[in-house]
Design a protein around this motif. Structure first.
Motif, PDB file in Angstrom:
ATOM      1  N   UNK A   1       8.313  33.854   3.114  1.00 42.54           N
ATOM      2  CA  UNK A   1       7.080  32.621   3.092  1.00 42.54           C
ATOM      3  C   UNK A   1       7.066  32.379   4.569  1.00 42.54           C
ATOM      4  N   UNK A   2       7.855  32.477   5.545  1.00 41.35           N
ATOM      5  CA  UNK A   2       7.925  32.387   6.872  1.00 41.35           C
ATOM      6  C   UNK A   2       8.041  33.783   7.225  1.00 41.35           C
TER       7      UNK A   2
ATOM      8  N   UNK B   1      13.117  29.916   3.573  1.00 40.12           N
ATOM      9  CA  UNK B   1      11.653  30.568   3.628  1.00 40.12           C
ATOM     10  C   UNK B   1      11.583  31.916   4.437  1.00 40.12           C
TER      11      UNK B   1
ATOM     12  N   UNK C   1      16.489  25.181   4.773  1.00 35.73           N
ATOM     13  CA  UNK C   1      15.093  25.489   4.161  1.00 35.73           C
ATOM     14  C   UNK C   1      14.213  26.547   4.811  1.00 35.73           C
TER      15      UNK C   1
END
Lengths: 401, 221
Positions: free
Chosen positions: B55-56, B50, B46
């Motif tokens: 997202x990260x 990301x 995950x």
């Protein structure tokens, strides 16, 4: 479309807190607007009422008491003056018109004021209006036991042309102090929106000679309402009565004396304003608290929006817009609060003084206050918006993804 | 389409230790390709998705999506790139519960370059069999239907790449198969590459290209 949708859905999702917060803003906004309007409108209304006459002559005492008693029909009379004093000022070349009044009786709390019929034709109201009678009425005859009733008093007392009543002694109603005389209503005044509406006018002689009144004062009057030929004449008479004489008081200019009254009670306005500002601040704080406290519930939605590509500044803007929208809802509802409070205040002022506030009149505060409230709420939204701005997307989504 | 070079990501544990979760030296996915990554829970897959989605932020390394270097961009530009090029399907769907089915899909589009296109959103929802559920809220739908909304939302922006994180993890076997078929079909129809991570062997069997995430992730956690 995106931002309004996010704001709308967020408001719907938190409908209860939205309504409660908007309600507190409505109260704050309504309170602020009504305090401001009552203050400014009453000052304007009282001052314009005072311009009906330029000056008041009365017994030695407080000018304010004299004006309140003779023009606003409030307070007790500071004393009487001899009819000769009235005759003297009436004939003075600086005086255009002078109307004697006598007070001391009432009908169930509404003052009886004795005067001469010339008052009805000589008085000019704001806007150049003249006094007029409702259909079917006529002015009273100087020597008759007849009365002309102000519109407000007539409505409250249920008096109409042809009705007969017994006056009561004193300015305060006491059923034990009924006079033996009876008076017949000859006419009812059209509404003037001034204290005259609360008065029952009878002939001067009738009030002076009412049974039970001191026969030694049978020709005295309580005050003389004066219209001057020129404004400078007032200062001359002020010098003559107030500085060179010590028996009578010449209250001039009436507008300035009323302004002094408002100046004396301005501390009360300031306290009310301060309370209203505090309520506004608390309301803005409640927006902050309500959105901030719901941030943990919103963070997942915000993180999802971010994962879909929503920019941070959009999330920040959405929260600020939501706070502003709550402010807008509150401000709109504030108008309902405003009209209720103002209508209540206007009714109390009208009942107590006869002065009518223009409830529907536009005031700058009606635009400034809601705008300021919305801005304040938007400002209150900045703190939760910063929290939303900093929402860690991955950490917020991670536990379930 | 998607290329990863020396990608690294570490987190600090509650005990204060630095734990490396992702270390991928070289990895890529071609345009239109459909590939599955096998990985157990907690293997860092995950986090890997990301990082791919921006997202990260990565500690080091590069992620190139359709020629754009995600890892070189600031957060705002990463958001924009994600909205333009990526569709993301979450295990728990992550639908916005306060929004209708149609609004969920339209919102997904509105951050992209084409903007909100309600007609296209409707067409997509009809394609996934939810044409009569446009005004329903997610809680009024079955789990399988919610998954279909998530698929429609992920594809609404015509993404070049769809990342699916255990997309069938909450579905029973029959619905999982249906959902997977739908995702693969719609990606194919839209010409989008698909990277799906799962630990479910039934799901993995549906793919001709399957990689073990441990084989590409050299992190030692």
């Amino acid at each position: 479309m995106t931002l309004p949708l996010i704001v709308y859905r967020s408001l719907r999702q938190h409908a209860l807190s939205t309504l409660v917060t908007a309600g507190s803003i409505a109260l704050a906004c309504g309170l602020l607007m009504s305090v401001w309007t009552v203050k400014t409108q009453s000052e304007v209304a009282f001052t314009s009422t005072g311009t009906t006459f330029d000056a008041v002559l009365g017994a030695r005492g407080s000018k304010l008491q004299l004006v309140l008693n003779a023009i606003f029909h409030l307070e007790a009379s500071p004393g009487n003056l001899a009819y000769a004093d009235y005759e003297f000022i009436r004939r003075h070349p600086a005086v255009r018109a002078a109307f004697p009044i006598a007070v001391g009786d009432n009908l169930r709390g509404y003052r009886l004021v004795g005067t001469l019929p010339e008052l009805f034709t000589g008085v000019e109201l704001a806007g150049g209006r003249k006094l007029a009678l409702q259909p079917g009425g006529r002015w009273f005859a100087p020597e008759a036991h007849e009365a002309v009733v102000g519109s407000f008093a007539a409505a409250r007392l249920g008096l109409k042309v042809g009705d007969v009543f017994h006056p009561f002694h004193g300015l305060v109603y006491d059923e034990r102090n009924q006079h033996a005389e009876t008076y017949t209503v000859a006419g009812v005044l059209d509404a003037t929106n001034t204290p005259m509406d609360r008065v029952i006018w009878i002939p001067l002689h009738g009030l002076q000679t009412m049974t039970g009144h001191d026969p030694r004062a049978a020709t005295d009057v309580s005050a003389v309402l004066i219209q001057l030929r020129t404004p400078t004449a007032g200062f001359m008479l002020d010098m003559m009565y107030n500085k060179q004489g010590n028996r009578l008081t010449f209250a001039y200019p009436v507008g300035t004396i009323i302004a002094e009254l408002f100046s004396k009670i301005s501390w009360f306005d300031r306290v009310l304003e301060l309370v209203a500002y505090l309520v506004a601040l608390v309301a803005a704080g409640s927006v902050l608290a309500s959105i901030y406290n719901s941030m943990s519930a919103r963070q997942r939605d915000l993180a999802i929006l971010r994962s879909l590509g929503a920019r941070r500044r959009m999330i920040f803007g959405a929260v600020v817009c939501e706070a502003a929208a709550i402010g807008l809802l509150g401000a709109l509802a504030g108008f309902a609060v405003y009209f209720v409070l103002l209508a209540g205040a206007a009714e109390v002022i009208r009942t107590q003084t006869g002065v009518v506030l223009q409830v529907a009149q536009r005031q700058p505060v009606l635009a400034v206050c809601p705008a300021a409230m919305i801005a304040l709420c938007a400002l209150g939204g900045v703190v939760p918006a910063l929290k939303a701005y900093r929402t860690p997307v991955a950490a917020t989504l991670a536990p379930l993804s | 389409m998607l290329a990863v070079t020396d990608l690294r990501k570490s987190f600090r544990s509650p005990e204060g230790e630095t734990v490396e979760v992702v270390r991928v030296s070289a990895w890529s996915l071609a345009a239109g390709e459909q590939r599955a990554l096998r990985g157990e829970s907690g293997s860092g897959k995950t986090t890997f998705l990301h990082l791919l989605a921006g997202i990260l932020a990565a500690d080091a390394g590069r992620v190139l999506i359709d020629g754009a270097e995600m890892t070189a961009l600031g957060e705002s530009r990463r958001d924009r790139l994600r909205a333009e090029k990526l569709g993301y399907i979450f295990q728990t769907f992550n639908l916005l519960q306060g929004y209708t089915v149609l609004e969920n899909v339209v919102l997904g589009m509105s951050f992209g370059p084409r903007g909100a296109d309600r007609a296209h959103a409707r067409a997509l929802l009809e394609r996934v069999g939810l044409g009569r559920r446009l005004d329903h809220f997610p809680r009024q739908l079955s789990t399988g239907q919610q998954q279909r909304v998530a698929v429609a939302r992920a594809l609404a922006n015509h993404p070049k790449l769809v990342l699916a994180d255990e997309p069938t993890g909450n579905l029973d076997r029959r619905h999982a198969h249906e959902a997977l078929t739908l995702i693969r079909e719609v990606c194919r129809e839209n010409g989008a590459a698909l990277l799906l991570v799962s630990h479910d062997e039934d799901v993995l069997r549906e793919f001709t290209s399957v990689q073990d995430f441990r084989s590409i992730n050299q992190a030692l956690h």
